[in-house]
Design a protein around this motif. Structure first.
Motif: not given
Lengths: 248, 244
Positions: A78, A101-102, A104-108, B21, B23-24, B120-123
């Motif tokens: 991350k 995208f990042p 949305s995935m890792f923040t609120n 996540k 929501r996603v 790489i993004m950690g997903v």
């Protein structure tokens, strides 16, 4: 800072990396150079964990990434941004959605906060008003810039760029190089660029690591690279007429 | 073979982790309902209507003994539609439509490094890409199959009506004759299992695609062939377990 210690990697009995050790400094643009097939892409994939090295360690600021289980690696990932050779933008998403995208995935963050950050990153790479375009509507240089915007959207500590100039004209390549160098300095990131473009070496190579036949052959900076007496490095550097003239 | 099954099991396990996540995931799920379900409705209804009609006509054509009542046309059409045609044949058609699409989509993402970008993004790419498809198909496919059954039976009625071979009264009586609601449960259970196979096997072949455009095509073909074989195999197993 990122450090590799005694990394080796083989594929089907063919050793691609042989006991490579190097350090990549924080706040600097570190370049890995070498001929095609020298092992630089494999080294980068070992660094980011896409390949597991046969032996040796990858250390991110005293954290031994290579020894971590996958769920612990996720935390370091991350903090990582990566610019792939082809951009690797998500085809089904617009530019705005790609950069968002990042977040949305890792923040609120709320949508408005995310949009503000997206617009900031797109402005930073000189791509205002491209929000609603799809990757198929972008030029090669624009794809690279969107990929950089996506990579920096979550303020990464480490930035990896795999041949960022491939397929670009010299002018656009220069723009991308400068952008990478500027954001590295601006955000104090540890940036590692994989390239065989001599313009990049001379323009942004604050630290240069030369890989030859899977071995670490030479390290230095952009000033030293032209004066080096290393035979293999010289063969690589002065392979083109332009660089030979430059040396003269 | 064992290695491939092992890789498949590990990938499915990876896909079934808790989404990063919520929501996603919900957004992806809604998109997949549209992409896998709503967009397949047209072809499912078209094929169902005609096959229902064909089943009714063929049954009527084969009844040449005066001892067999014409109500059998409705009865045989209903049984063949509910037990086999709608859950199995429509699922096989969905393998071609939905399965190949899933493999091509994920395979293209693999060869263009989009899956590496996610990693790489950690997903978790398996979870992000495959789980919404599996979940959506397991929910939407039974609904498609219910529509298919209804439209097939309607197609059977229209064929009988226009051909004049069987009266509406005989056809309807046959449809109601000796009806066991469990056959619907059986059809839905089969559909859910087939939906899981279609999405997970297709996702697997896409996820492990290596190379370029040609390899994406090859993976797509392998996914369709192997999913079809698995559907037939599981059809036999489920029939043995639930009906015999």
């Amino acid at each position: 800072m990122i450090e590799v210690r005694n990394i080796s990697k083989s594929f089907k009995g063919h050793q691609v990396l042989k006991d490579v050790s190097a350090t990549f400094e924080k706040g600097q643009t570190n370049l890995i150079i070498g001929q095609s097939g020298s092992g630089k892409t494999v080294l980068m994939k070992c660094l980011v964990g896409l390949y597991q090295a046969d032996q040796g360690q990858v250390i991110y600021d005293d954290r031994v990434f290579s020894d971590m289980p996958e769920y612990e690696r996720m935390n370091i990932r991350k903090e990582v941004g990566m610019l792939f050779q082809g951009g690797a933008l998500f085809d089904s998403k617009t530019v705005e959605e790609n950069v968002m995208f990042p977040l949305s995935m890792f923040t609120n963050q709320s949508f408005e906060e995310k949009l503000e950050r997206v617009n900031f990153c797109l402005r930073r790479v000189n791509l205002e008003n491209a929000n609603k375009l799809h990757p198929s509507e972008l030029s090669g240089g624009m794809i690279k810039r969107v990929a950089i915007a996506r990579a920096i959207s979550v303020n990464p500590r480490y930035l990896f760029c795999d041949e960022p100039n491939s397929g670009l004209d010299p002018r656009t390549a220069g723009v991308i190089d400068n952008l990478i160098s500027e954001i590295t300095e601006e955000y104090g990131m540890t940036t590692i660029v994989n390239t065989h473009d001599m313009n990049s070496v001379l323009q942004i190579g604050e630290k240069v690591v030369f890989i030859h036949e899977g071995n670490l052959w030479w390290t230095g900076d952009k000033q030293q690279v032209l004066k080096s007496e290393n035979k293999e490095l010289n063969k690589f550097i002065f392979a083109s007429e332009l660089t030979r003239r430059l040396k003269k | 073979m064992i290695r491939t099954v092992g890789k498949y099991v590990l990938l499915v396990r990876e896909a079934f982790r808790r989404p990063d996540k919520g929501r996603v995931f919900r957004k992806q799920l809604l998109f997949e309902f549209q992409s896998l379900g709503i967009e397949s409705l047209g072809i499912v209804l078209f094929i169902s209507a005609f096959t229902g009609g064909i089943a009714a006509l063929q049954t009527a054509y084969n009844i040449d003994s005066p001892l067999i009542p014409l109500t059998m046309v409705g009865f045989v059409t209903r049984q063949s539609i509910i037990l086999e045609f709608s859950p199995t044949i429509i699922s096989l058609i969905l393998v071609g439509k939905v399965g190949s699409r899933i493999t091509s989509e994920i395979g293209t993402m693999k060869v263009t490094e989009q899956i590496d970008a996610l990693k790489i993004m950690g997903v978790n790419p398996a979870n992000y890409l495959i789980l919404p498809k599996i979940t959506a198909a397991m929910i939407i496919n039974p609904i498609l199959i219910i529509f298919s059954i209804v439209i097939s039976l309607l197609g059977g009625y229209l064929a009988c009506e226009f051909s004049g071979l069987v009266t509406l009264a005989d056809y309807l009586e046959g449809l109601r004759f000796d009806f066991e609601p469990f056959t619907i449960t059986y059809a839905i259970v089969k559909t859910i299992v087939f939906a899981f196979l279609i999405t997970s096997v297709s996702g697997f072949y896409g996820y492990y695609t290596e190379g370029g455009a040609l390899d994406v095509g090859n993976s797509s073909t392998k996914a369709v062939v192997n999913t079809s074989i698995l559907i037939i195999l599981f059809d036999l197993i489920l029939t043995q377990l639930m009906l015999v």
